[in-house]
Design an enzyme around this catalytic site. Structure first.
Site, PDB file in Angstrom:
ATOM      1  N   ASN A   2       0.779  -1.350   0.140  1.00 13.13           N
ATOM      2  CA  ASN A   2       0.132   0.345  -0.107  1.00 13.13           C
ATOM      3  C   ASN A   2       0.834   0.965  -0.071  1.00 13.13           C
ATOM      4  OD1 ASN A   2      -2.419   1.141  -0.010  1.00 13.13           O
ATOM      5  ND2 ASN A   2      -2.617   1.177   1.851  1.00 13.13           N
ATOM      6  N   GLU A  21       1.122  -3.302  -5.154  1.00 10.04           N
ATOM      7  CA  GLU A  21       0.414  -1.957  -5.448  1.00 10.04           C
ATOM      8  C   GLU A  21       1.448  -0.760  -4.112  1.00 10.04           C
ATOM      9  OE1 GLU A  21      -3.245   0.682  -3.260  1.00 10.04           O
ATOM     10  OE2 GLU A  21      -2.713  -1.354  -2.848  1.00 10.04           O
ATOM     11  N   ASP A  31      -2.482 -10.274  -4.044  1.00  9.84           N
ATOM     12  CA  ASP A  31      -4.057  -9.737  -3.955  1.00  9.84           C
ATOM     13  C   ASP A  31      -4.592  -9.499  -4.726  1.00  9.84           C
ATOM     14  OD1 ASP A  31      -5.328  -7.877  -2.592  1.00  9.84           O
ATOM     15  OD2 ASP A  31      -4.461  -5.679  -2.779  1.00  9.84           O
ATOM     16  N   ASN A  71      -7.699  -9.402  -4.542  1.00  8.27           N
ATOM     17  CA  ASN A  71      -8.986  -8.527  -4.261  1.00  8.27           C
ATOM     18  C   ASN A  71      -9.697  -8.773  -3.745  1.00  8.27           C
ATOM     19  OD1 ASN A  71      -8.892  -5.441  -3.191  1.00  8.27           O
ATOM     20  ND2 ASN A  71      -7.974  -4.847  -4.905  1.00  8.27           N
ATOM     21  N   HIS A  74      -2.385  -4.657   4.400  1.00  7.79           N
ATOM     22  CA  HIS A  74      -2.196  -5.689   4.109  1.00  7.79           C
ATOM     23  C   HIS A  74      -0.881  -6.224   4.810  1.00  7.79           C
ATOM     24  CE1 HIS A  74      -4.857  -6.311   1.064  1.00  7.79           C
ATOM     25  NE2 HIS A  74      -4.058  -5.397   1.017  1.00  7.79           N
TER      26      HIS A  74
END
Length: 261
Positions: free
Chosen positions: A9, A36, A150, A152, A248
């Site tokens: 992130n 990310e 990820d 999602n 995460h």
């Protein structure tokens, strides 16, 4: 071989807060896959671009700065590195890096989020379908596929704390979950669930705004998937739920090196 996957992130923020380097020292990954990252390599500090003892590879979006992005750090130089699926509308978001080694191909993916309206959900579902075709094609060429990142989407009710409340929310829509069903029907194994059938309350993502990590109100949306024919080569998998620095947590995989076909 120890592989760690983590949605940071924002890699610049993760590094600035002091959570990047300790992961190498504590977990000693042979390969670290990040999602990310939200940064181009030139925006990263030298110690983040070049970690001693590792080769580093970065993919970044060509459509929007500070968005998406994936990275791989590897102790052993791969035989080949590839970026994207050769589909422009997906590759411009910098969501995929693959590395090929003797005996297996590892693909690090940051799958799209289906929020922000119906068009974005449609994009996510098209990305899903294109990715499954892509890995099946690699498999037909004789490659042993492991993919991580990820995804999602939480697959089943057991994979999030509040399934009933999220039945109509992206990340747990029936159409999104059906794609994971399809991946499994194509003989790819959700490695964590394979080793932990029926286990509850183990998540990899928590909403920061509601401080849901403090109460473990989370989602398991970060995965390792492996071709069923090589599942016997995987020794262990885990989640590092107490490792901070992102919304995460990192996930881990222990795999026995394989010989090429």
């Amino acid at each position: 071989m120890r592989i760690v996957s983590w949605n940071t992130n924002g890699l610049r923020a993760t590094a600035k807060q002091g959570f990047f380097t300790p992961l190498f020292k504590k977990e000693r990954p042979d390969i670290l896959c990040l999602q990310e990252t939200k940064a181009e390599p030139k925006q990263l500090a030298p110690e983040v671009q070049n970690v001693p003892g590792y080769f580093s590879y970065f993919s970044h979006p060509k459509v929007k700065k500070g968005y998406s992005g994936v990275a791989i750090y590897a102790k052993e130089k791969p035989k080949e590195v590839f970026y994207g699926m050769n589909i422009k509308k997906f590759d411009t978001e910098g969501r995929l890096i693959g590395v090929k080694y003797q005996g297996f191909t590892l693909i690090n993916v940051y799958f799209p989020n289906g929020g922000q309206g119906p068009e974005r959900l449609k994009y996510k579902l098209k990305f899903y379908e294109a990715f499954l075709k892509f890995i099946n094609k690699l498999r037909k060429n004789g490659e042993n596929i492991i993919f991580c990142g990820d995804v999602n989407t939480a697959h089943a009710e057991i994979d999030l704390a509040r399934p009933k409340e999220n039945e109509e929310n992206t990340g747990f829509l029936p159409i999104e979950r059906a794609w994971i069903d399809k991946v499994i029907k194509n003989n790819f194994v959700d490695v964590w669930r394979h080793f932990n059938p029926g286990k509850r309350n183990v998540y990899t993502y928590w909403d920061q705004k509601t401080r849901s990590r403090d109460r473990n109100i989370g989602w398991r949306i970060d995965y390792f998937f492996a071709d069923a024919k090589i599942i016997s080569k995987i020794k262990n998998t885990g989640t590092l739920q107490n490792y901070m620095g992102s919304d995460h947590c990192p996930i881990t995989l222990e795999v026995i090196r394989m010989k090429s076909r």
